[in-house]
Design a protein around this motif. Sequence first.
Motif, mmCIF file in Angstrom:
data_model
loop_
_atom_site.group_PDB
_atom_site.id
_atom_site.type_symbol
_atom_site.label_atom_id
_atom_site.label_comp_id
_atom_site.label_asym_id
_atom_site.label_seq_id
_atom_site.Cartn_x
_atom_site.Cartn_y
_atom_site.Cartn_z
ATOM 1 N N UNK A 109 -11.136 -26.809 36.812
ATOM 2 C CA UNK A 109 -10.566 -25.948 35.780
ATOM 3 C C UNK A 109 -9.052 -26.107 35.626
ATOM 4 N N UNK A 110 -8.472 -27.107 36.323
ATOM 5 C CA UNK A 110 -7.007 -27.252 36.270
ATOM 6 C C UNK A 110 -6.500 -27.564 34.862
ATOM 7 N N UNK A 111 -7.292 -28.318 34.092
ATOM 8 C CA UNK A 111 -6.866 -28.620 32.716
ATOM 9 C C UNK A 111 -6.739 -27.320 31.910
ATOM 10 N N UNK A 112 -7.726 -26.438 32.066
ATOM 11 C CA UNK A 112 -7.670 -25.146 31.351
ATOM 12 C C UNK A 112 -6.474 -24.320 31.827
ATOM 13 N N UNK A 113 -6.246 -24.311 33.130
ATOM 14 C CA UNK A 113 -5.108 -23.550 33.684
ATOM 15 C C UNK A 113 -3.801 -24.062 33.076
ATOM 16 N N UNK A 114 -3.634 -25.370 33.010
ATOM 17 C CA UNK A 114 -2.405 -25.939 32.428
ATOM 18 C C UNK A 114 -2.259 -25.558 30.955
ATOM 19 N N UNK A 115 -3.368 -25.598 30.225
ATOM 20 C CA UNK A 115 -3.300 -25.242 28.797
ATOM 21 C C UNK A 115 -2.901 -23.775 28.632
ATOM 22 N N UNK A 116 -3.372 -22.926 29.528
ATOM 23 C CA UNK A 116 -3.006 -21.501 29.452
ATOM 24 C C UNK A 116 -1.528 -21.308 29.779
ATOM 25 N N UNK A 117 -1.029 -22.048 30.767
ATOM 26 C CA UNK A 117 0.405 -21.940 31.106
ATOM 27 C C UNK A 117 1.244 -22.449 29.926
ATOM 28 N N UNK A 118 0.796 -23.511 29.284
ATOM 29 C CA UNK A 118 1.510 -24.033 28.103
ATOM 30 C C UNK A 118 1.494 -22.987 26.985
ATOM 31 N N UNK A 119 0.349 -22.319 26.807
ATOM 32 C CA UNK A 119 0.272 -21.242 25.818
ATOM 33 C C UNK A 119 1.312 -20.169 26.119
ATOM 34 N N UNK A 120 1.480 -19.844 27.384
ATOM 35 C CA UNK A 120 2.475 -18.828 27.783
ATOM 36 C C UNK A 120 3.882 -19.296 27.430
ATOM 37 N N UNK A 146 1.609 -11.590 24.441
ATOM 38 C CA UNK A 146 0.811 -12.815 24.426
ATOM 39 C C UNK A 146 1.165 -13.725 25.598
ATOM 40 N N UNK A 147 2.442 -13.855 25.886
ATOM 41 C CA UNK A 147 2.843 -14.754 26.977
ATOM 42 C C UNK A 147 2.260 -14.260 28.295
ATOM 43 N N UNK A 148 2.253 -12.939 28.482
ATOM 44 C CA UNK A 148 1.705 -12.403 29.730
ATOM 45 C C UNK A 148 0.177 -12.525 29.762
ATOM 46 N N UNK A 149 -0.464 -12.369 28.622
ATOM 47 C CA UNK A 149 -1.924 -12.539 28.557
ATOM 48 C C UNK A 149 -2.323 -13.930 29.037
ATOM 49 N N UNK A 150 -1.609 -14.939 28.563
ATOM 50 C CA UNK A 150 -1.924 -16.317 28.982
ATOM 51 C C UNK A 150 -1.733 -16.492 30.493
ATOM 52 N N UNK A 151 -0.673 -15.914 31.021
ATOM 53 C CA UNK A 151 -0.411 -16.073 32.462
ATOM 54 C C UNK A 151 -1.465 -15.354 33.314
ATOM 55 N N UNK A 152 -1.862 -14.164 32.867
ATOM 56 C CA UNK A 152 -2.895 -13.417 33.604
ATOM 57 C C UNK A 152 -4.181 -14.248 33.655
ATOM 58 N N UNK A 153 -4.551 -14.832 32.518
ATOM 59 C CA UNK A 153 -5.769 -15.651 32.471
ATOM 60 C C UNK A 153 -5.648 -16.869 33.386
ATOM 61 N N UNK A 154 -4.495 -17.528 33.354
ATOM 62 C CA UNK A 154 -4.298 -18.727 34.194
ATOM 63 C C UNK A 154 -4.456 -18.355 35.674
#
Length: 262
Positions: free
Chosen positions: A157-168, A203-211
Amino acid sequence: MESLLLPIRQFLCCATPGAWIELARQPQSQSLILQDHLLCELKAAQSAAWLLRRYVLDERSSQRLQACLAPYSATVYQPQRLAQLPRPELSVSELSRRHGGVGSEALLEKMVRLIKEELHHFNQVHQLMQSRGIAVQPLSASRYASGLLAEVRTFEPQALVDKLIIGAYIEARSCERFAALAPHLDGELQRFYLSLLRSEARHFEDYLVLARQISPEIIDPRIEVIGARERQLILSADTQFRFHSGVPTPSRSPAAVTPQSS
Ligand SMILES: [Fe+2]
Ligand SMILES: [Fe+2]
């Protein structure tokens, strides 16, 4: 406002350079900034929808989501087709899951809310452009998002985690730029940009929480790697002028920026 901005500034590795603000505040930059801002709102909704289609939804719900976004894409890419945009109607309960992986319920809930908010922002920017007689035109994308996505690892799931951090990072930078630019703009734009700060800040915090929820390991090292890349994209010379571009090169002026022909 300062309390909203503090965590954003602490998260980002640098402030927007003065040269970008100086160019963006010029009256002749306003229509380009608004056009690119409109595209940024669409891309924010599309990226969140892509995450849901890729990681959570079944085929029928993916199509439902696509249909919800279609009028907004058409506004940008086939502007002659549509005069009035619909309200973004979408709810978690009408979407069915293909996967029930770690964090997928939270991803679904947060991304559906985010998509609706980004489409609402799109409507707001679109109306503001219409009231100012600014035509909607597709623009070539800046190097910013593709530069960040080059950091995404190739395994899950690292690719998804990186995409979420980029979203943040994209959300946080947008907020920081709204705040940096607002004091230099006319009253209407100033009020609008400051109003956007409130939802974008979350939104930035939402992405980080998900990551954090989805990652099997501590995400701080990835935040550092992606943050360093983001800093480099913001602080290095950039031949293109856009909402998320780097330091404008001396020859750049908004008039020199040509809309995409497609
Ligand atoms: Fe937005
Ligand atoms: Fe956002």
